[in-house]
Structures are given as structure tokens and as C-alpha cells.
Enzyme design. Structure first.
Site, PDB file in Angstrom:
ATOM      1  N   ASP A  20      45.823  40.229  39.894  1.00  0.00           N
ATOM      2  CA  ASP A  20      45.892  39.233  40.963  1.00  0.00           C
ATOM      3  C   ASP A  20      45.760  39.904  42.332  1.00  0.00           C
ATOM      4  O   ASP A  20      46.277  41.003  42.534  1.00  0.00           O
ATOM      5  CB  ASP A  20      47.227  38.486  40.861  1.00  0.00           C
ATOM      6  CG  ASP A  20      47.238  37.208  41.686  1.00  0.00           C
ATOM      7  OD1 ASP A  20      46.164  36.771  42.141  1.00  0.00           O
ATOM      8  OD2 ASP A  20      48.327  36.653  41.881  1.00  0.00           O
ATOM      9  N   HIS A  37      36.465  40.746  44.356  1.00  0.00           N
ATOM     10  CA  HIS A  37      36.244  40.794  42.910  1.00  0.00           C
ATOM     11  C   HIS A  37      35.456  42.048  42.522  1.00  0.00           C
ATOM     12  O   HIS A  37      35.728  42.670  41.489  1.00  0.00           O
ATOM     13  CB  HIS A  37      35.502  39.549  42.447  1.00  0.00           C
ATOM     14  CG  HIS A  37      36.310  38.285  42.582  1.00  0.00           C
ATOM     15  ND1 HIS A  37      37.595  38.178  42.115  1.00  0.00           N
ATOM     16  CD2 HIS A  37      36.012  37.079  43.152  1.00  0.00           C
ATOM     17  CE1 HIS A  37      38.064  36.972  42.376  1.00  0.00           C
ATOM     18  NE2 HIS A  37      37.116  36.282  42.999  1.00  0.00           N
ATOM     19  N   LEU A 131      41.067  52.984  21.819  1.00  0.00           N
ATOM     20  CA  LEU A 131      41.772  52.005  22.645  1.00  0.00           C
ATOM     21  C   LEU A 131      41.181  50.631  22.362  1.00  0.00           C
ATOM     22  O   LEU A 131      39.955  50.481  22.304  1.00  0.00           O
ATOM     23  CB  LEU A 131      41.626  52.330  24.132  1.00  0.00           C
ATOM     24  CG  LEU A 131      42.099  51.257  25.130  1.00  0.00           C
ATOM     25  CD1 LEU A 131      43.629  51.127  25.094  1.00  0.00           C
ATOM     26  CD2 LEU A 131      41.633  51.565  26.552  1.00  0.00           C
TER      27      LEU A 131
END
Length: 257
Positions: A20, A37, A131
């Protein structure tokens, strides 16, 4: 009765992050939201690299919620194009670093072109085990529980299972990421203190860590601080402090042996 936590559960195997603050980060610099972004994509690269280096088993990033479609059309369009671009440029790096990519969410709302790119990226990395990188896109926790419920309802309808067989475990088995450990730690950047319809079922026993740092500024030092904070918490899993002390003494004895 729930099983007692093992030593592996006392360190974060699975970290989830609500990323956020991109828009506010851009605004502070006099830029449009989409600038934030793009800067946030760099923070994603840093977080993935940190998780891979430090042996985190799964990393789940909340990239685009089902509610984000309500944002201005131009911003949504840029986010979709950024998603496409990152998939194209990063998938080889993920594969080279033994990282398995999975997009969790309702992918049917994306363009055919984006759906194809997602499928290609997931297939290319599907055998990797270093991962698990889960990107939540057009995802909502309520949607996840709903789609799991529908799958079980279909099984009841076809006679595959009885209604009495709809248990917590059965629901968990139909959720996104059912094959991965539940999140141990949720990190939210940007100063807000809520989970915003993210992994509602899976976060039932997760530790929550909130930081005012805006996502584009999230770096290794802040990630490490969150991990350190997690390691200092007493995770009781419904036990008393006294029971946990006995458990820890048993673990220490096993380690010494």
C-alpha cells in the site's frame, strides 16, 4: 484439537504483504499515481530477492484486489499493462532463481492476452522449488471462500461427498494456495491497519505487522525489521504461556540431542 506448533512454525515460512502507498508516494513527489505503481514494481523485486535469500518458503503479494476495478479507468489500464510488462521481463529471472510463480485470483476478468501471459509464466516456473511467489490479482478473501464453497457444493451435488464432510479442512483444501503453508506473518505498508479482504481464511493465526513506510520505499532493512519483530512474538496457537514454555523446553532438548 489443534496440533501443537513445531519449531518450524516459530519462524515465518510464509509471508504475505499488502503493498500500500504507491499513489501517496507519487503524490508526495508531484507525480501521477501511475508513477508510484512503476516505482512499486522495483520494491517487489527487492522483496522477492530478500525472501529468496533468506529461505522464506512462500511470499504472497497483494497486487490488485477485486475492488480495485473501481479505480479510474486510466489507472487500471496502466496497472494491467504494467502487469503484462513485468510478466514478460521478469519470468526468466524468476525461473533462473528457482522461483515458482502463481497468480491467485479470478483470472477470468483479465484480457485473453494477459491470461495467456499468466499461463505461460506459471507453466515455465511450475517445477521450481526455491520460493513460491504468489501474486494476488483480482483477488478477494470473500471471493476465495465463496469459490471454495461452490466447489464443495458441486461435490455434494454429484454425490462425491456428504454435507457432513464439509469441514474446516475440506474448505481449506479448496482455497487458493492450499498446497502451501498458511501465512505466518502479514505485513502491510502505508500506515493503514486493516487486512482489506485479503486472505481472510488463511490469516486466521497470522501475526500482523503494520508500517507507515510507503510501498515504493519498502527495502531490505524494513523487511528484516518485520521479520525480527515476528521472531520476538509469543505465538501461542490457543495455548497458555505456561504450555508454550514447556513446548519450547522440549524443542530445546530435541535440538541439544
Amino acid at each position: 484439537m489443534k496440533e501443537l506448533p513445531s519449531i518450524e512454525q516459530l519462524v515465518p515460512r510464509h509471508v504475505a504483504i499488502i503493498m500500500d502507498g504507491n499513489g501517496r508516494w507519487a503524490k508526495q513527489r508531484g507525480k501521477i499515481r501511475t508513477f508510484g505503481h512503476k516505482a512499486g514494481a522495483e520494491a517487489v523485486r527487492r522483496a522477492v530477492a530478500f525472501a529468496r535469500r533468506n529461505g522464506i518458503e512462500s511470499l504472497t503479494l497483494f497486487a490488485f484486489s477485486s475492488e480495485n476495478w473501481k479505480r479510474p479507468a486510466t489507472e487500471v489500464s496502466v496497472l494491467m499493462e504494467l502487469f503484462m510488462s513485468v510478466l514478460k521481463s521478469e519470468v526468466k529471472k524468476l525461473d533462473d532463481n528457482d522461483i515458482r510463480l502463481r497468480i491467485i485470483g479470478d483470472k477470468g476478468a483479465f484480457s485473453k492476452r494477459l491470461q495467456k501471459r499468466i499461463q505461460e509464466a506459471e507453466e515455465k516456473t511450475q517445477n521450481n522449488s526455491g520460493l513460491n511467489l504468489n501474486i494476488a490479482a483480482n483477488y478477494g478473501g470473500q471471493w476465495d471462500i465463496t469459490q471454495a464453497s461452490r466447489k464443495l457444493a458441486d461435490k455434494v451435488k454429484t454425490g462425491e461427498i456428504e454435507p457432513s464432510e464439509i469441514t474446516e479442512e475440506a474448505i481449506s483444501g479448496e482455497l487458493m494456495m492450499a498446497d502451501q503453508p498458511l501465512p505466518d506473518l502479514l505485513i502491510r505498508t502505508g500506515g493503514e491497519r486493516r487486512i482489506s479482504n485479503f486472505l481472510l481464511w488463511q490469516l486466521a493465526y497470522a501475526e500482523l505487522y503494520f508500517t507507515s513506510t510507503l510501498w515504493p520505499d519498502f527495502d531490505d532493512a524494513i523487511f528484516a525489521k518485520a521479520i525480527t519483530d515476528f521472531a520476538q512474538r509469543e505465538r501461542r496457537f490457543g495455548l497458555t504461556s505456561e504450555q508454550l514454555t514447556v513446548l519450547m523446553q522440549g524443542i530445546e532438548t530435541r535440538i541439544e540431542e
